[in-house]
Design an enzyme around this catalytic site. Structure first.
Site, PDB file in Angstrom:
ATOM      1  N   GLY A  36       0.845  -1.138  -0.052  1.00  0.00           N
ATOM      2  CA  GLY A  36       0.139  -0.099   0.129  1.00  0.00           C
ATOM      3  C   GLY A  36       0.764   1.158  -0.051  1.00  0.00           C
ATOM      4  O   GLY A  36       0.488   2.191  -0.721  1.00  0.00           O
ATOM      5  N   ARG A  50       7.268   1.624   1.135  1.00  0.00           N
ATOM      6  CA  ARG A  50       7.476   0.460   1.178  1.00  0.00           C
ATOM      7  C   ARG A  50       7.967  -0.248   0.009  1.00  0.00           C
ATOM      8  O   ARG A  50       8.530  -1.185   0.113  1.00  0.00           O
ATOM      9  CB  ARG A  50       6.448  -0.198   2.013  1.00  0.00           C
ATOM     10  CG  ARG A  50       6.655  -1.569   2.527  1.00  0.00           C
ATOM     11  CD  ARG A  50       5.553  -2.391   3.432  1.00  0.00           C
ATOM     12  NE  ARG A  50       5.380  -1.476   4.501  1.00  0.00           N
ATOM     13  CZ  ARG A  50       4.199  -1.393   4.833  1.00  0.00           C
ATOM     14  NH1 ARG A  50       3.206  -1.998   4.759  1.00  0.00           N
ATOM     15  NH2 ARG A  50       4.083  -0.718   6.267  1.00  0.00           N
ATOM     16  N   ARG A  83       1.591  11.315  -8.709  1.00  0.00           N
ATOM     17  CA  ARG A  83       1.001  11.591  -7.604  1.00  0.00           C
ATOM     18  C   ARG A  83       1.462  11.148  -6.196  1.00  0.00           C
ATOM     19  O   ARG A  83       1.003  10.599  -5.136  1.00  0.00           O
ATOM     20  CB  ARG A  83      -0.648  10.977  -7.739  1.00  0.00           C
ATOM     21  CG  ARG A  83      -1.464  11.984  -8.499  1.00  0.00           C
ATOM     22  CD  ARG A  83      -2.773  11.089  -8.722  1.00  0.00           C
ATOM     23  NE  ARG A  83      -3.852  11.734  -9.750  1.00  0.00           N
ATOM     24  CZ  ARG A  83      -4.676  12.323  -9.282  1.00  0.00           C
ATOM     25  NH1 ARG A  83      -5.127  12.488  -7.881  1.00  0.00           N
ATOM     26  NH2 ARG A  83      -5.551  12.928 -10.116  1.00  0.00           N
ATOM     27  N   ARG A  91      -0.533  -8.616  -3.434  1.00  0.00           N
ATOM     28  CA  ARG A  91      -0.462  -7.779  -2.381  1.00  0.00           C
ATOM     29  C   ARG A  91       0.485  -8.087  -1.139  1.00  0.00           C
ATOM     30  O   ARG A  91       0.439  -9.277  -0.507  1.00  0.00           O
ATOM     31  CB  ARG A  91      -1.718  -7.558  -1.760  1.00  0.00           C
ATOM     32  CG  ARG A  91      -1.897  -6.523  -0.658  1.00  0.00           C
ATOM     33  CD  ARG A  91      -3.072  -5.964  -0.272  1.00  0.00           C
ATOM     34  NE  ARG A  91      -3.352  -5.676   1.251  1.00  0.00           N
ATOM     35  CZ  ARG A  91      -2.628  -4.852   1.748  1.00  0.00           C
ATOM     36  NH1 ARG A  91      -1.380  -3.986   1.190  1.00  0.00           N
ATOM     37  NH2 ARG A  91      -2.681  -4.599   3.239  1.00  0.00           N
ATOM     38  N   SER A 109       0.497  -4.986   5.534  1.00  0.00           N
ATOM     39  CA  SER A 109       0.261  -5.280   7.165  1.00  0.00           C
ATOM     40  C   SER A 109      -1.132  -5.405   7.328  1.00  0.00           C
ATOM     41  O   SER A 109      -1.973  -5.090   6.496  1.00  0.00           O
ATOM     42  CB  SER A 109       0.728  -4.245   7.860  1.00  0.00           C
ATOM     43  OG  SER A 109       0.062  -2.911   7.349  1.00  0.00           O
ATOM     44  N   ASP A 139      -0.261  -5.526  14.177  1.00  0.00           N
ATOM     45  CA  ASP A 139      -0.594  -5.336  15.270  1.00  0.00           C
ATOM     46  C   ASP A 139      -2.057  -6.182  15.639  1.00  0.00           C
ATOM     47  O   ASP A 139      -2.474  -7.125  14.732  1.00  0.00           O
ATOM     48  CB  ASP A 139      -1.541  -3.632  15.385  1.00  0.00           C
ATOM     49  CG  ASP A 139      -2.518  -3.414  14.261  1.00  0.00           C
ATOM     50  OD1 ASP A 139      -3.770  -3.670  14.056  1.00  0.00           O
ATOM     51  OD2 ASP A 139      -1.931  -3.411  13.141  1.00  0.00           O
ATOM     52  N   ARG A 167       8.779  -2.054  11.796  1.00  0.00           N
ATOM     53  CA  ARG A 167       7.751  -2.835  10.695  1.00  0.00           C
ATOM     54  C   ARG A 167       8.656  -3.220   9.565  1.00  0.00           C
ATOM     55  O   ARG A 167       8.229  -4.205   8.848  1.00  0.00           O
ATOM     56  CB  ARG A 167       6.760  -1.765  10.378  1.00  0.00           C
ATOM     57  CG  ARG A 167       5.809  -1.656  11.688  1.00  0.00           C
ATOM     58  CD  ARG A 167       4.558  -1.012  11.280  1.00  0.00           C
ATOM     59  NE  ARG A 167       3.605  -0.832  12.417  1.00  0.00           N
ATOM     60  CZ  ARG A 167       2.217  -0.591  12.327  1.00  0.00           C
ATOM     61  NH1 ARG A 167       1.918  -0.824  10.913  1.00  0.00           N
ATOM     62  NH2 ARG A 167       1.494  -0.645  13.300  1.00  0.00           N
TER      63      ARG A 167
END
Length: 234
Positions: free
Chosen positions: A20, A24, A43, A87, A90, A204, A217
């Site tokens: 996402g 990353r 963008r 995908r 997290s 989480d 992370r």
């Protein structure tokens, strides 16, 4: 070029990993790929193409939520010929057996609504992963010894959820984790006849309240990326 992707023809690989977060995507490309070239900055949504063990791979950000992912996946498939889309992201754990830092491989993705709802209307389509990718990802995770769970996840419309009753029922029905994109990815892959999978790191936990600090992370996401790459080219 498309409205949202500035890559030239041939600059997007047939295999695309979709985190996402665009940063990353940058981290994963620089960490796992060779001969990396930035192919999109429109963008601020970064995309990179390189090679992994001699195979061309694009790692491209998808943004947060299913509407954003839908834009990029539609264009990657229709305009750039993406065939395999995985995908990597997290998620929040929803079972006691699922621990922070574990990996979830999503067999199916439930949702309340997706951008595809306008097509399906009253029909409750059950989007699921590509079996060959799912099998290969499980085998890769087992080979690495990564704590891994395989099953259903929930793709939510909102990050700040206020439905404890729904969360309780999802946990009761075995949903492993919650994220915000996979259900629409699986819908689009089914529509266009492509392969799709979601490989997720538990960052989480909804039951325990435990969460990875932000600085931990990225270092905890390496297994997820490697599993995705191994599965794509098994």
């Amino acid at each position: 070029m498309t409205v949202h992707i500035g890559a030239k023809p041939g600059e997007i690989a047939e295999t695309v990993l979709l985190p996402g977060d665009p940063y990353r995507a940058k981290w994963a490309a620089e960490t796992f790929l060779s001969d990396v070239v930035c192919v999109n900055e429109v963008r601020g949504m970064l995309g990179f193409t390189g090679t992994w063990k001699g195979n061309r791979v694009t790692i491209h950000g998808s943004g947060m939520g299913m509407p954003s992912l839908s834009i990029y996946v539609n264009e990657l498939i229709r305009d750039y010929g993406a065939q395999t889309l995985i995908r990597i992201g997290s998620c929040g754990g929803m079972q006691d057996s699922v621990k922070v830092r574990d990996v979830i491989i999503a067999m199916a993705a439930s949702s309340i609504s997706t951008p595809s709802l306008g097509i399906f209307k009253e029909f409750n389509f059950a989007p699921s992963a590509d079996w060959s990718l799912l099998k290969a990802a499980v085998e890769a995770a087992e080979a690495k010894g990564t704590p891994t769970h395989v099953g259903g996840i929930y793709s939510g419309d909102v990050f700040y959820d206020e439905r404890p009753d729904l969360n309780e029922q999802m946990t009761r029905h075995g949903i492993l984790g919650v994220e915000m994109e996979a259900a629409e990815l699986y819908n689009l892959a089914a529509r266009y006849g492509r392969r799709a999978l979601a490989v997720l790191t538990v960052s989480d936990h909804l039951l325990t309240g435990e969460a990875l600090p932000s600085q931990d992370r990225e270092s905890s996401f390496g297994d997820m990326v490697e599993i995705a790459l191994e599965a794509a080219f098994a």
